[in-house]
Scaffold this motif. Structure first.
Motif, PDB file in Angstrom:
ATOM      1  N   ASP A 104      37.018  39.091  48.320  1.00 48.26           N
ATOM      2  CA  ASP A 104      37.721  38.521  48.936  1.00 48.26           C
ATOM      3  C   ASP A 104      38.573  38.447  50.101  1.00 48.26           C
ATOM      4  O   ASP A 104      38.731  39.027  50.717  1.00 48.26           O
ATOM      5  CB  ASP A 104      37.574  36.639  49.071  1.00 48.26           C
ATOM      6  CG  ASP A 104      35.979  36.997  48.874  1.00 48.26           C
ATOM      7  OD1 ASP A 104      35.398  36.792  48.625  1.00 48.26           O
ATOM      8  OD2 ASP A 104      35.550  35.111  48.850  1.00 48.26           O
ATOM      9  N   GLU A 105      39.597  38.756  48.991  1.00 44.01           N
ATOM     10  CA  GLU A 105      41.469  39.360  49.379  1.00 44.01           C
ATOM     11  C   GLU A 105      41.469  40.593  48.521  1.00 44.01           C
ATOM     12  O   GLU A 105      41.912  40.398  47.216  1.00 44.01           O
ATOM     13  CB  GLU A 105      42.181  37.783  49.511  1.00 44.01           C
ATOM     14  CG  GLU A 105      43.515  38.047  50.075  1.00 44.01           C
ATOM     15  CD  GLU A 105      43.938  36.624  50.587  1.00 44.01           C
ATOM     16  OE1 GLU A 105      45.169  36.478  51.017  1.00 44.01           O
ATOM     17  OE2 GLU A 105      43.443  35.630  49.860  1.00 44.01           O
ATOM     18  N   GLY A 106      42.471  41.671  49.312  1.00 42.70           N
ATOM     19  CA  GLY A 106      42.963  41.951  48.092  1.00 42.70           C
ATOM     20  C   GLY A 106      41.771  42.979  47.968  1.00 42.70           C
ATOM     21  O   GLY A 106      40.899  42.879  48.500  1.00 42.70           O
ATOM     22  N   SER A 107      42.258  43.585  46.599  1.00 43.99           N
ATOM     23  CA  SER A 107      40.743  44.267  46.076  1.00 43.99           C
ATOM     24  C   SER A 107      40.884  43.942  44.719  1.00 43.99           C
ATOM     25  O   SER A 107      41.721  43.984  43.655  1.00 43.99           O
ATOM     26  CB  SER A 107      41.000  45.631  46.197  1.00 43.99           C
ATOM     27  OG  SER A 107      41.954  46.184  45.490  1.00 43.99           O
ATOM     28  N   ILE A 108      39.552  44.572  43.721  1.00 41.92           N
ATOM     29  CA  ILE A 108      39.632  44.630  42.148  1.00 41.92           C
ATOM     30  C   ILE A 108      38.850  45.116  41.886  1.00 41.92           C
ATOM     31  O   ILE A 108      37.650  45.101  42.012  1.00 41.92           O
ATOM     32  CB  ILE A 108      40.051  42.481  41.219  1.00 41.92           C
ATOM     33  CG1 ILE A 108      40.039  42.993  40.311  1.00 41.92           C
ATOM     34  CG2 ILE A 108      39.015  41.947  42.414  1.00 41.92           C
ATOM     35  CD1 ILE A 108      40.206  41.870  39.134  1.00 41.92           C
ATOM     36  N   THR A 109      38.773  45.939  40.923  1.00 42.82           N
ATOM     37  CA  THR A 109      37.747  46.897  40.340  1.00 42.82           C
ATOM     38  C   THR A 109      38.283  47.248  39.106  1.00 42.82           C
ATOM     39  O   THR A 109      39.615  46.575  38.535  1.00 42.82           O
ATOM     40  CB  THR A 109      38.104  48.130  41.267  1.00 42.82           C
ATOM     41  OG1 THR A 109      36.596  48.822  40.468  1.00 42.82           O
ATOM     42  CG2 THR A 109      38.899  48.759  40.804  1.00 42.82           C
ATOM     43  N   THR A 110      37.047  47.747  38.052  1.00 42.91           N
ATOM     44  CA  THR A 110      37.690  47.802  36.896  1.00 42.91           C
ATOM     45  C   THR A 110      36.991  49.208  36.336  1.00 42.91           C
ATOM     46  O   THR A 110      36.536  49.826  37.114  1.00 42.91           O
ATOM     47  CB  THR A 110      36.295  47.291  35.921  1.00 42.91           C
ATOM     48  OG1 THR A 110      35.052  47.722  36.226  1.00 42.91           O
ATOM     49  CG2 THR A 110      36.342  45.678  36.016  1.00 42.91           C
ATOM     50  N   VAL A 111      37.169  49.752  35.180  1.00 39.60           N
ATOM     51  CA  VAL A 111      37.642  51.280  35.109  1.00 39.60           C
ATOM     52  C   VAL A 111      37.312  51.705  33.596  1.00 39.60           C
ATOM     53  O   VAL A 111      38.043  50.806  32.656  1.00 39.60           O
ATOM     54  CB  VAL A 111      39.011  52.260  35.315  1.00 39.60           C
ATOM     55  CG1 VAL A 111      38.676  53.277  34.732  1.00 39.60           C
ATOM     56  CG2 VAL A 111      39.441  51.959  37.238  1.00 39.60           C
TER      57      VAL A 111
END
Length: 245
Positions: free
Chosen positions: A123-130
């Motif tokens: 919702d705010e900033g970003s987050i992803t997985t690798v």
């Protein structure tokens, strides 16, 4: 909410961190998901509520005593994140962070993606997985994430020189590597002096402390990235662990 977070909130306050109701609810949901998924796969040996609060949640944010995570537009990669410590906890507490969680086990990536969706962490900033090994995405030829981040963090259990080879290639010049360590951190860092230099880093500080209301010795070791990492590093997968610099 069935759990009492009073003790954890006191711990956080000792780091000058105060949580909103939303953040407490996110941590509570995270705890429930951790315990539920842990029945199906090995995420953590620690599932007792109070122990998770102290050894995972409080420990994860302890680095905020020594580093300002509130700066605008910071990018952070958590190398060997496992069940999301410290990366997911830091993202909950500092929602504007742009976080990448890297782990070598696909099942754990599945758990992390579920947590990200359930807690609405984008919702705010970003987050992803690798999904991959630390050496996979930072090599000088095909490393799409090489020297892309302001911060790398890791609570992974490995020799400090090995961790530096995993993490420093991901950090841009001017950025920092924050390593979460135990009570023998100064010895480990001293042994890794040549590795730090070879990888373009410079020791900033070894910050030793005790987790609040406990006798648990911890340390946050901060390495500043002062030069680009040589194209020789990281070496091929598996080598940093078998033959530390």
């Amino acid at each position: 909410m069935t759990h009492n977070y009073e003790s954890m909130l006191k711990d956080f306050k000792s780091f000058e961190i105060e949580l909103t109701d939303k953040q407490i609810e996110q941590l509570d949901k995270y705890y429930e998901l951790l315990v539920d998924w842990n029945n199906k796969m090995n995420l953590t040996a620690i599932t007792d509520f109070d122990e998770v609060c102290k050894l995972h949640f409080t420990d994860s944010v302890s680095s905020a005593q020594f580093f300002d995570f509130t700066k605008d537009n910071l990018s952070l990669i958590d190398i060997g994140t496992g069940a999301g410590f410290p990366g997911i906890v830091l993202k909950i507490v500092f929602p504007k962070l742009n976080v990448t969680l890297l782990d070598s086990l696909q099942k754990r990536i599945g758990f992390l993606n579920h947590v990200i969706d359930e807690l609405s962490l984008n919702d705010e900033g970003s987050i992803t997985t690798v999904h991959g090994r630390a050496e996979d995405f930072s090599d000088s030829k095909n490393g799409e994430l090489r020297e892309k981040f302001d911060i790398a963090v890791s609570r992974a259990v490995a020799r400090f020189s090995t961790l530096c080879e995993y993490c420093l290639p991901y950090i841009r010049v001017g950025g920092s590597f924050l390593s979460y360590k135990g009570d023998k951190a100064s010895e480990e860092v001293a042994e890794a002096n040549s590795a730090i230099f070879l990888l373009g880093g410079k020791l900033n500080s070894v910050n030793e402390f005790t987790l609040p209301d406990s006798d648990i010795q911890r340390a946050i070791c901060i390495i500043n990235k002062t030069q680009p990492t040589s194209s020789k590093y990281p070496r091929k997968a598996g080598t940093p662990q078998k033959s530390p610099l």
